[in-house]
Design an enzyme around this catalytic site. Sequence first.
Site, PDB file in Angstrom:
ATOM      1  N   GLY A  19       0.833  -1.193   0.000  1.00 42.72           N
ATOM      2  CA  GLY A  19       0.000   0.000   0.000  1.00 42.72           C
ATOM      3  C   GLY A  19       0.863   1.236   0.000  1.00 42.72           C
ATOM      4  O   GLY A  19       2.076   1.187  -0.244  1.00 42.72           O
ATOM      5  N   GLY A  30       1.248   5.262   2.021  1.00 43.94           N
ATOM      6  CA  GLY A  30       0.813   6.197   3.055  1.00 43.94           C
ATOM      7  C   GLY A  30       1.464   7.543   2.878  1.00 43.94           C
ATOM      8  O   GLY A  30       1.975   7.879   1.793  1.00 43.94           O
ATOM      9  N   PRO A  43       5.452   4.520  -0.429  1.00 43.64           N
ATOM     10  CA  PRO A  43       4.988   3.132  -0.531  1.00 43.64           C
ATOM     11  C   PRO A  43       5.498   2.255   0.608  1.00 43.64           C
ATOM     12  O   PRO A  43       6.528   2.517   1.210  1.00 43.64           O
ATOM     13  CB  PRO A  43       5.579   2.686  -1.877  1.00 43.64           C
ATOM     14  CG  PRO A  43       6.763   3.554  -2.078  1.00 43.64           C
ATOM     15  CD  PRO A  43       6.422   4.881  -1.485  1.00 43.64           C
ATOM     16  N   ASP A  62      -3.113   9.135  14.533  1.00 44.44           N
ATOM     17  CA  ASP A  62      -3.465   8.739  13.157  1.00 44.44           C
ATOM     18  C   ASP A  62      -4.034   7.325  13.133  1.00 44.44           C
ATOM     19  O   ASP A  62      -3.683   6.512  12.299  1.00 44.44           O
ATOM     20  CB  ASP A  62      -2.232   8.836  12.242  1.00 44.44           C
ATOM     21  CG  ASP A  62      -2.622   8.823  10.762  1.00 44.44           C
ATOM     22  OD1 ASP A  62      -3.792   9.125  10.457  1.00 44.44           O
ATOM     23  OD2 ASP A  62      -1.770   8.496   9.922  1.00 44.44           O
TER      24      ASP A  62
END
Length: 815
Positions: A535, A537, A541, A628
């Site tokens: 994924g 963020g 990567p 977060d």
Amino acid sequence: MEGFTIPLFFLYSLFSIITTSKALDTITKTQFITFNNTIVSPSESFEMGFFTPGNSKNWYIAIWYKKIASGTIVWVANRDNPLPNSSGVLKLIDPGILVLLSSTNNTVWSTNTSRSTRNPVARLLDSGNLIIQDPNDHNPENFLWQSFDYPCDTLLPGMKIGKNLVTGREWHMSSWKSKDDPAQGDYTYWLDLRGYPQIFVSKGSVVLFRAGPWNGLRFTGTGTVLTKNPIFKFGMYFEKDEIYYRYDLLNSSVASRFILTPNGFAQRWTWINQKKGWVLYVNAPTTVSCNSYNLCGAYGSCDGDKSPVCGCLSKFVPKNLKDWNMTNWSGGCVRRTVLDCKNGDGFLQYSGVKLPDTRSSWYNRTMTLGECREVCLKNCSCMAYTSLDIRGGGSGCLLWFDELVDIRLFNEGGGQDIYVRMASSELDLTVHQASFNGKKREIVIVTLTLFTGMLLLGLSIMLYIRKNKKKKKKKKKKKKKKKQDSQLKIEGRPVHNSKQGSTEKNQKEDMELPLFDFATIASSTNNFSIDNKLGEGGYGPVYKGRLEGGQEIAVKRLSKYSDQGLDEFKNEVICIAKLQHRNLVKLLGYEGGRTFMDWPKRFHIINGIARGLLYLHQDSRLRIIHRDLKASNILLDIDMNPKISDFGMARIFGGNETEGNTNRVVGTYGYMSPEYAVDGLFSIKSDVFSFGVMVLEIVCGTRNRGIVHPDHHFNLLGHAWRLYEESKSMELVDGFVRDSYCLAEVLRSIHVGLLCVQQHPEDRPTMSSVVMMLGSEGELPWPKKPGFFTETDGSSSKYAPCSVNELTITTMQPR
């Protein structure tokens, strides 16, 4: 005998038919209660009759609320001797005794009395008290018997917790065994009269929680101030023949009950007409750690805002340092300096504490605090003293004659001052000076003044020299850096601002971790192959990798286009390196599809995230606010255990810090709390809000900002709140789990999620309360409206997501 009982019960049935025509509040020698009739108090507040609890097949005589909350049991007569069926009868016989007879005419339960009357009557009062009296004598002191003298799991206004010093009768609460069994359970709520009276919750003979002594405003172990109000009156009563605690209602329109749950929690509930339900106002113990009896040993103090929670009182040190460092605090602490009573001791004041166990104490209710000090000072066995009643300047004297145990610190109000005996050498300078007199005192003051002046002069010279050295060193450093930057520009390499990161040396010292070379990382990820990409963020990567030993890893590669820099990278590495918990990221897995996630797995994930977050907020060596938390930062291992990851935005706090403010709001829309997104205010309650969003997402299987509904344009929080208010919460559940879910767990998870996402941070529970609520079966408080409860236009929301992956936000437009 059997032939005799059949017509007898036939007559009882005839009487029951007659009495049902009008609600009566009495039982007489000619009026009975059978399974199909009851008696009701005059204002219909309470009702008494036969009942069978939950899934049980047993029958009991009980008292319950009638006008409100019909079916809420407050007292059970034959709690330990149930009837196997409903064929029983409750009758009144001479000389004024209630008896419960079975279908075989055996006595199952009965009252007792030391006096008698010619025409006894049993009456149910509007207080919920069942009494036996002479109908012409209404003096409570002359009652032959009353149910208030035999509490079960519920304390109603006017009931007592304490002891009659003449008869020896004790009034205490005992829990039900379970919600289906009202028999006496494992837990007891009682008043201990050894020393100064104090409240305990015990499991068998083991003390679990001590509410502490009453000081005129509160029990010092709860920290809750029970101030004067128009609804309740609380108090500890010292009468000639009795000592007891009691609360009374000043407003008769309010309904309140205090219960001891089957799992040992003491709770106060109040009926709210607008909500047509009971609302929880007090729940003790609330924090598992600091409410555990004597967790930190003698002279140890428990502080729930610190990690570890146990510490020694000031001027005390651990008795066994090795055990203490291994979190074995049972040995407690000892004075740093041994007492020397003959040569003079004094007292050191500690504020905001839960007063120690008073079972080895002495008290006088008329002494002043000054007199109390003198009495303690003259007795070398006296270890501490305080005021009994802190109202209006304080009065009364309480002394301790043994080690001080079960002490807790309250950082946000509550608690009380206590004065602990200390060797004179450990006392403050002002205390020393008070013990000197005449010339000796003057000599000490002059000497200290001269010494202080010389010390300040020496420090000033040292600071001046040091400042000059720093200036020279700084100039050399600037020249060297300028030369290095010039060289880097020639080679085409980027130059990082010194404020953005630390030197390489400092990074190595802070991280305390082994370093991997670039070749090893590249090899483990197949040279950062797109097939290994998990994924992306805020950093860039994330790749799945495998080291030579077979260990699976996740590799974050900082993108040159990322707004996040070395500070965030270093912050995350430090956090992960210093935190160890099974629900914090270490080895990471990945999440499967929705169809693979049945309800047991989802509930397991919810609980795991809660425990991990509790560790961050309270139990770790550091106090961490993640900032977060979101679904993509919860990774799963092969056993579906959740791992909290991505600590780049986390903030580390000291033991007493719980919140902060920032001009740089970071996080992900949809998960950020209102006070953080709007005003930059963050705290542990910000993380609680994010957790609540994730709980609702896990239940629903849909992102907060991704829900689509034909009837409205609310986000998931608004949708969940709307369904909850309409008692349709089960419509929120993901269709993929409907064949595997546990109804109670699902409803509890939704309820807890809504409590966590309430608009105001002070309304949200702490993670310790969340863990408790998820793992218990008690009633939960009513949630208020969630934050960001706004309706969008259906096509867009107030805040647009940064990407389809909902990447972390690192910059915002100015407000």
